[in-house]
Write a protein that holds these residues in place. Structure first.
Motif, PDB file in Angstrom:
ATOM      1  N   ILE A 165      11.521  -5.808  12.632  1.00  0.00           N
ATOM      2  CA  ILE A 165      11.286  -6.312  11.182  1.00  0.00           C
ATOM      3  C   ILE A 165       9.843  -7.237  11.518  1.00  0.00           C
ATOM      4  O   ILE A 165       8.789  -7.311  11.082  1.00  0.00           O
ATOM      5  CB  ILE A 165      12.212  -7.233  10.463  1.00  0.00           C
ATOM      6  N   GLU A 166       9.895  -8.127  12.577  1.00  0.00           N
ATOM      7  CA  GLU A 166       8.877  -9.044  12.811  1.00  0.00           C
ATOM      8  C   GLU A 166       7.357  -8.495  13.147  1.00  0.00           C
ATOM      9  O   GLU A 166       6.693  -8.560  13.045  1.00  0.00           O
ATOM     10  CB  GLU A 166       9.374  -9.863  13.914  1.00  0.00           C
ATOM     11  N   SER A 167       7.657  -7.101  13.848  1.00  0.00           N
ATOM     12  CA  SER A 167       6.691  -6.447  14.260  1.00  0.00           C
ATOM     13  C   SER A 167       5.935  -5.309  13.346  1.00  0.00           C
ATOM     14  O   SER A 167       5.155  -4.621  13.478  1.00  0.00           O
ATOM     15  CB  SER A 167       6.589  -5.712  15.542  1.00  0.00           C
ATOM     16  N   LEU A 168       6.743  -5.215  12.150  1.00  0.00           N
ATOM     17  CA  LEU A 168       6.509  -4.064  11.288  1.00  0.00           C
ATOM     18  C   LEU A 168       5.105  -4.227  10.530  1.00  0.00           C
ATOM     19  O   LEU A 168       4.999  -5.335   9.643  1.00  0.00           O
ATOM     20  CB  LEU A 168       7.683  -4.050  10.120  1.00  0.00           C
ATOM     21  N   ASP A 169       4.267  -3.219  10.507  1.00  0.00           N
ATOM     22  CA  ASP A 169       3.019  -3.063   9.868  1.00  0.00           C
ATOM     23  C   ASP A 169       3.346  -2.131   8.767  1.00  0.00           C
ATOM     24  O   ASP A 169       3.206  -1.051   8.813  1.00  0.00           O
ATOM     25  CB  ASP A 169       1.953  -2.712  10.751  1.00  0.00           C
ATOM     26  N   ARG A 170       3.534  -2.737   7.603  1.00  0.00           N
ATOM     27  CA  ARG A 170       4.122  -1.801   6.474  1.00  0.00           C
ATOM     28  C   ARG A 170       3.136  -0.844   6.036  1.00  0.00           C
ATOM     29  O   ARG A 170       3.351   0.480   6.024  1.00  0.00           O
ATOM     30  CB  ARG A 170       4.625  -2.544   5.301  1.00  0.00           C
ATOM     31  N   PRO A 171       1.778  -1.060   5.778  1.00  0.00           N
ATOM     32  CA  PRO A 171       1.099  -0.007   5.439  1.00  0.00           C
ATOM     33  C   PRO A 171       0.617   1.161   6.407  1.00  0.00           C
ATOM     34  O   PRO A 171       0.413   2.247   5.810  1.00  0.00           O
ATOM     35  CB  PRO A 171      -0.460  -0.794   5.193  1.00  0.00           C
ATOM     36  N   ILE A 172       0.579   0.776   7.642  1.00  0.00           N
ATOM     37  CA  ILE A 172       0.525   1.936   8.777  1.00  0.00           C
ATOM     38  C   ILE A 172       1.933   2.585   8.867  1.00  0.00           C
ATOM     39  O   ILE A 172       1.686   3.703   8.974  1.00  0.00           O
ATOM     40  CB  ILE A 172       0.421   1.089  10.109  1.00  0.00           C
ATOM     41  N   VAL A 173       2.821   2.131   8.710  1.00  0.00           N
ATOM     42  CA  VAL A 173       4.295   2.715   8.981  1.00  0.00           C
ATOM     43  C   VAL A 173       4.552   3.566   7.451  1.00  0.00           C
ATOM     44  O   VAL A 173       5.436   4.572   7.626  1.00  0.00           O
ATOM     45  CB  VAL A 173       5.322   1.849   9.497  1.00  0.00           C
ATOM     46  N   ARG A 174       3.988   3.303   6.461  1.00  0.00           N
ATOM     47  CA  ARG A 174       4.436   3.796   5.205  1.00  0.00           C
ATOM     48  C   ARG A 174       4.772   5.181   5.115  1.00  0.00           C
ATOM     49  O   ARG A 174       5.671   5.742   4.597  1.00  0.00           O
ATOM     50  CB  ARG A 174       3.729   3.172   3.984  1.00  0.00           C
ATOM     51  N   ARG A 175       3.587   5.901   5.495  1.00  0.00           N
ATOM     52  CA  ARG A 175       3.524   7.391   5.345  1.00  0.00           C
ATOM     53  C   ARG A 175       4.987   8.006   6.347  1.00  0.00           C
ATOM     54  O   ARG A 175       5.571   8.780   5.905  1.00  0.00           O
ATOM     55  CB  ARG A 175       2.227   7.997   5.841  1.00  0.00           C
ATOM     56  N   GLU A 176       4.985   7.307   7.452  1.00  0.00           N
ATOM     57  CA  GLU A 176       6.166   7.918   8.174  1.00  0.00           C
ATOM     58  C   GLU A 176       7.533   7.680   7.557  1.00  0.00           C
ATOM     59  O   GLU A 176       8.409   8.245   7.687  1.00  0.00           O
ATOM     60  CB  GLU A 176       6.111   7.026   9.667  1.00  0.00           C
ATOM     61  N   ALA A 177       7.628   6.343   7.098  1.00  0.00           N
ATOM     62  CA  ALA A 177       8.733   6.035   6.143  1.00  0.00           C
ATOM     63  C   ALA A 177       8.998   6.918   5.366  1.00  0.00           C
ATOM     64  O   ALA A 177      10.139   7.366   5.135  1.00  0.00           O
ATOM     65  CB  ALA A 177       8.547   4.593   5.830  1.00  0.00           C
ATOM     66  N   LEU A 178       7.982   7.273   4.362  1.00  0.00           N
ATOM     67  CA  LEU A 178       8.381   8.236   3.241  1.00  0.00           C
ATOM     68  C   LEU A 178       8.859   9.569   3.655  1.00  0.00           C
ATOM     69  O   LEU A 178       9.741  10.150   3.069  1.00  0.00           O
ATOM     70  CB  LEU A 178       6.851   8.340   2.350  1.00  0.00           C
ATOM     71  N   ALA A 179       8.485  10.036   4.858  1.00  0.00           N
ATOM     72  CA  ALA A 179       8.705  11.317   5.240  1.00  0.00           C
ATOM     73  C   ALA A 179       9.997  11.186   5.888  1.00  0.00           C
ATOM     74  O   ALA A 179      10.833  12.140   5.815  1.00  0.00           O
ATOM     75  CB  ALA A 179       7.755  11.687   6.441  1.00  0.00           C
ATOM     76  N   PHE A 180      10.495  10.283   6.576  1.00  0.00           N
ATOM     77  CA  PHE A 180      11.847  10.062   7.102  1.00  0.00           C
ATOM     78  C   PHE A 180      12.743  10.104   6.150  1.00  0.00           C
ATOM     79  O   PHE A 180      13.704  10.751   6.422  1.00  0.00           O
ATOM     80  CB  PHE A 180      11.658   8.651   7.829  1.00  0.00           C
ATOM     81  N   PHE A 181      12.726   9.671   4.902  1.00  0.00           N
ATOM     82  CA  PHE A 181      13.642   9.651   3.833  1.00  0.00           C
ATOM     83  C   PHE A 181      13.472  10.912   2.807  1.00  0.00           C
ATOM     84  O   PHE A 181      14.175  10.881   2.109  1.00  0.00           O
ATOM     85  CB  PHE A 181      13.502   8.304   3.131  1.00  0.00           C
ATOM     86  N   GLY A 182      12.433  11.698   2.966  1.00  0.00           N
ATOM     87  CA  GLY A 182      12.402  12.376   2.068  1.00  0.00           C
ATOM     88  C   GLY A 182      11.718  12.029   0.829  1.00  0.00           C
ATOM     89  O   GLY A 182      12.097  12.706  -0.189  1.00  0.00           O
ATOM     90  N   LEU A 183      10.843  11.237   0.727  1.00  0.00           N
ATOM     91  CA  LEU A 183      10.425  10.602  -0.525  1.00  0.00           C
ATOM     92  C   LEU A 183       8.943  11.097  -0.773  1.00  0.00           C
ATOM     93  O   LEU A 183       8.180  11.440   0.025  1.00  0.00           O
ATOM     94  CB  LEU A 183      10.391   8.967  -0.283  1.00  0.00           C
ATOM     95  N   SER A 184       8.480  10.924  -2.093  1.00  0.00           N
ATOM     96  CA  SER A 184       7.233  11.473  -2.334  1.00  0.00           C
ATOM     97  C   SER A 184       6.096  10.487  -2.222  1.00  0.00           C
ATOM     98  O   SER A 184       6.434   9.289  -2.616  1.00  0.00           O
ATOM     99  CB  SER A 184       7.187  11.769  -3.885  1.00  0.00           C
ATOM    100  N   PRO A 185       4.970  10.825  -1.341  1.00  0.00           N
ATOM    101  CA  PRO A 185       3.830   9.894  -1.283  1.00  0.00           C
ATOM    102  C   PRO A 185       3.161   9.470  -2.910  1.00  0.00           C
ATOM    103  O   PRO A 185       2.137   8.836  -3.052  1.00  0.00           O
ATOM    104  CB  PRO A 185       2.927  10.431  -0.440  1.00  0.00           C
ATOM    105  N   ALA A 186       3.599  10.398  -3.695  1.00  0.00           N
ATOM    106  CA  ALA A 186       2.960  10.256  -5.135  1.00  0.00           C
ATOM    107  C   ALA A 186       3.439   9.206  -6.092  1.00  0.00           C
ATOM    108  O   ALA A 186       3.006   8.982  -7.236  1.00  0.00           O
ATOM    109  CB  ALA A 186       2.857  11.731  -5.922  1.00  0.00           C
ATOM    110  N   ARG A 187       4.789   8.901  -5.525  1.00  0.00           N
ATOM    111  CA  ARG A 187       5.678   7.796  -6.429  1.00  0.00           C
ATOM    112  C   ARG A 187       5.695   6.498  -5.839  1.00  0.00           C
ATOM    113  O   ARG A 187       5.825   6.498  -4.561  1.00  0.00           O
ATOM    114  CB  ARG A 187       6.852   8.491  -7.103  1.00  0.00           C
ATOM    115  N   PRO A 188       5.759   5.495  -6.555  1.00  0.00           N
ATOM    116  CA  PRO A 188       6.015   4.301  -5.919  1.00  0.00           C
ATOM    117  C   PRO A 188       7.702   4.145  -5.671  1.00  0.00           C
ATOM    118  O   PRO A 188       8.519   5.029  -6.386  1.00  0.00           O
ATOM    119  CB  PRO A 188       5.805   3.206  -7.051  1.00  0.00           C
TER     120      PRO A 188
END
Length: 363
Positions: A165-188
């Motif tokens: 958590i301490e080292s998490l860079d949310r903007p950089i990891v966001r695309r990977e995160a959406l793909a990991f959970f099967g979420l759409s990059p087009a929706r918040p």
């Protein structure tokens, strides 16, 4: 070589910051000796050895809440427990006791005091528990996770966070995160979580109102908890998982969250800039309501009582918020103004002050 005794346990709220501090001490002092004081019943009995630290086990001795035979026996049992811990402090030549609250911390503080060993304290909740209220009168080195916490000698250090958590860079990891959970990059993404065990009322309310949330243009990542009895959903843009061992990715995907207000949850969301709707659970001494107070006052979160959090509340209050992306972005910025990422470093600095000070045992 410094010898540390870290005391705390019972719940993740005590064990996780303890482990974060232990890990940071090792980074700074590779030759440090770190021992952990806990019970066989608490979560520490599994998590501490799994992290590679030695656990010294003492009996679990909760303070009796009702007038009965147990309250008559408590003083003698407590004195025996303090004596046992004093023996451990001497046997292991402990230099400093660092307490995180929970059943073992109060006797550990008294044992350290009587052995003239330095004491440092971390209080994770905005409303301190009994053990740390006692300990704060025995040392000047008291760290709190929340600025609003009231303890003698309190110094705000924030919550010692897990490294991921301490080292998490949310903007950089966001695309990977959406793909990991099967979420759409087009929706918040609305993240819903009640912790590892879930939150039955929160789960059922969000489940019932899921179509309304999705209709507002959002998608839902719902960590239901392993004990959840919610049936599977066929709604598009609604991802349900019973357990999430990659909460770092869940937080990277989140634009807004609905959650209980446990100390770790509020601290992690605030440190990472995740705005939230908190639904506190009325447990313990009501600490969850207090944990959310600082970030709510800063404008980074909303708080709603458990009984008020209904599908109608979601329609009337949450949906208008979901439709105002500029407001949510502003909440995210204000959330960041409250949280800190370096709580582990700040707490280890405080422990170092306790060790270095010749008045570390004064009241």
């Amino acid at each position: 070589m410094t010898r540390y005794l870290l005391a705390g346990g019972g719940t993740a709220g005590h064990v996780n910051p303890l482990l974060a501090v232990a890990d940071r001490i090792v980074v700074r002092e590779p030759d440090a000796v770190i021992l952990v004081l806990g019970t066989a019943e608490g979560l520490e009995s599994r998590l501490v050895p799994a992290r590679g630290y030695e656990l010294l086990v003492v009996p679990r001795l909760p303070f009796p809440r009702r007038p009965n035979l147990e309250i008559l026996l408590f003083p003698v049992r407590f004195a025996h427990l303090v004596a046992q811990i004093r023996g451990l402090v001497r046997e292991h030549r402990i230099d400093v006791v660092v307490g995180f609250g929970g059943y073992v911390s109060a006797p550990a503080y008294l044992a350290a005091r009587r052995e003239k060993v330095a004491i440092a304290i971390h209080e994770a909740n905005a409303r301190p528990g009994m053990a740390n209220r006692l300990g704060a009168r025995l040392t000047r080195f008291v760290g709190t996770a929340f600025r609003s916490a009231r303890l003698p000698h309190a110094r705000f250090v924030g919550m010692p966070l897990r490294q991921e958590i301490e080292s998490l860079d949310r903007p950089i990891v966001r695309r990977e995160a959406l793909a990991f959970f099967g979420l759409s990059p087009a929706r918040p993404t609305l993240l819903v979580t009640g912790g590892s065990q879930g939150a039955k009322h929160v789960n059922e309310t969000v489940y019932a109102a899921a179509a309304t949330i999705i209709g507002a243009g959002w998608q839902i990542l719902h960590v239901t908890g392993e004990r959840s009895e919610l049936p599977p959903t066929e709604l598009a843009n609604y991802v349900m998982v019973p357990y999430c061992d990659r909460m770092d990715l869940a937080l990277a995907a989140a634009d807004l969250a609905v959650a209980r207000a446990g100390a770790a949850t509020v601290s992690e969301f605030s440190a990472l800039g995740v705005p939230a709707v908190y639904v506190p659970l009325a447990i313990g001494n009501g600490e969850q309501q207090h944990n959310a107070r600082d970030v709510v006052a800063a404008g980074g979160a909303l708080i709603v009582e458990n009984a008020v959090f209904t599908p109608q509340w979601i329609l009337d209050r949450l949906v208008p918020l979901l439709e105002d992306r500029a407001l949510i972005a502003g909440m995210a910025a204000r959330t960041l103004s409250v949280g800190v990422l370096d709580g582990a470093d700040r707490m280890v600095d405080l422990v170092g002050d306790a060790l270095a000070s010749t008045v570390g045992l004064s009241t």
